[in-house]
Design a protein around this motif. Structure first.
Motif, PDB file in Angstrom:
ATOM      1  N   SER A  32       0.818  -1.213   0.000  1.00 47.68           N
ATOM      2  CA  SER A  32       0.000   0.000   0.000  1.00 47.68           C
ATOM      3  C   SER A  32       0.849   1.258   0.000  1.00 47.68           C
ATOM      4  CB  SER A  32      -0.941  -0.011   1.200  1.00 47.68           C
ATOM      5  OG  SER A  32      -0.196   0.123   2.377  1.00 47.68           O
ATOM      6  N   SER A  64      -3.146   5.219   2.013  1.00 47.49           N
ATOM      7  CA  SER A  64      -4.198   4.769   1.109  1.00 47.49           C
ATOM      8  C   SER A  64      -4.031   3.277   0.855  1.00 47.49           C
ATOM      9  CB  SER A  64      -4.174   5.540  -0.216  1.00 47.49           C
ATOM     10  OG  SER A  64      -3.053   5.182  -0.981  1.00 47.49           O
ATOM     11  N   LEU A  84     -10.088   0.120  -2.777  1.00 43.32           N
ATOM     12  CA  LEU A  84     -11.202   0.587  -1.967  1.00 43.32           C
ATOM     13  C   LEU A  84     -12.427  -0.203  -2.404  1.00 43.32           C
ATOM     14  CD1 LEU A  84     -12.339   2.539   0.160  1.00 43.32           C
ATOM     15  CD2 LEU A  84     -12.812   4.141  -1.718  1.00 43.32           C
ATOM     16  N   ALA A  87      -7.438   5.975  -3.561  1.00 40.10           N
ATOM     17  CA  ALA A  87      -7.381   4.538  -3.865  1.00 40.10           C
ATOM     18  C   ALA A  87      -7.182   4.331  -5.368  1.00 40.10           C
ATOM     19  CB  ALA A  87      -8.668   3.855  -3.403  1.00 40.10           C
TER      20      ALA A  87
END
Length: 175
Positions: free
Chosen positions: A2, A6, A10, A73
């Motif tokens: 990641s 973020s 998502l 995302a």
């Protein structure tokens, strides 16, 4: 893995029932594949019904954080039920509010890889067709495969894994 602050994916739930459960399965599968995922339940947002008159009163407090979360995302999964042969109101309302943010609302969607899934009491295919049309109109890269499930045909773990593997191979296009 990641990026700072973020998630890699998502997962957006457009209902608080079976699609929220399905969304959680996508989060779990993403993490099992070694990537990070966050879950966004649109039903928890306090967004008034979008109308031009309501817009004149100003943006709701929740829109800017929602836009920031979506922008951060690089990939999304949308889990939504079919409502009256189309997209559920909570998702349409969120998109409507987002579309009046700034000068280029398409920047939120343009080039973004998005996977679609549905748990629907009815057919569900009309939702997936309608959502695909809307997302591609906005410039998103929609994964070719989609997941359609219901009580008679529950989502299989292998199908979720396959859809996530396809999504994770896609990258946000810089346009």
């Amino acid at each position: 893995m990641s990026k700072a602050n973020s998630a890699d994916v998502l997962v957006i739930a457009a209902s608080n029932g079976e699609n929220l459960k399905l969304a959680q399965r996508f989060v779990d599968q993403t993490r099992a594949l070694g990537s990070s995922a966050d879950l966004l339940d649109l039903t928890t947002l306090e967004l008034p019904l979008f109308t031009p008159r309501v817009k004149e009163q100003g943006m709701p407090n929740g829109i800017q954080p929602l836009q920031q979360q979506l922008m951060a995302a690089p990939r999304w999964v949308i889990c939504a039920p079919e409502y009256n042969g189309s997209i559920p109101p909570v998702l349409t309302n969120a998109f409507a509010w987002l579309s009046v943010q700034g000068d280029d609302f398409r920047a939120l969607f343009n080039g973004r890889p998005i996977a679609m899934a549905s748990f629907s009491g009815g057919n569900g295919m009309e939702l997936l067709v309608s959502l695909r049309i809307q997302l591609t109109h906005l410039g998103a890269q929609v994964v070719g495969r989609q997941l359609l499930s219901n009580y008679a045909k529950p989502a299989k773990d292998e199908s979720i894994a396959d859809l996530m593997q396809r999504l994770m191979q896609m990258t946000l296009l810089k346009l």
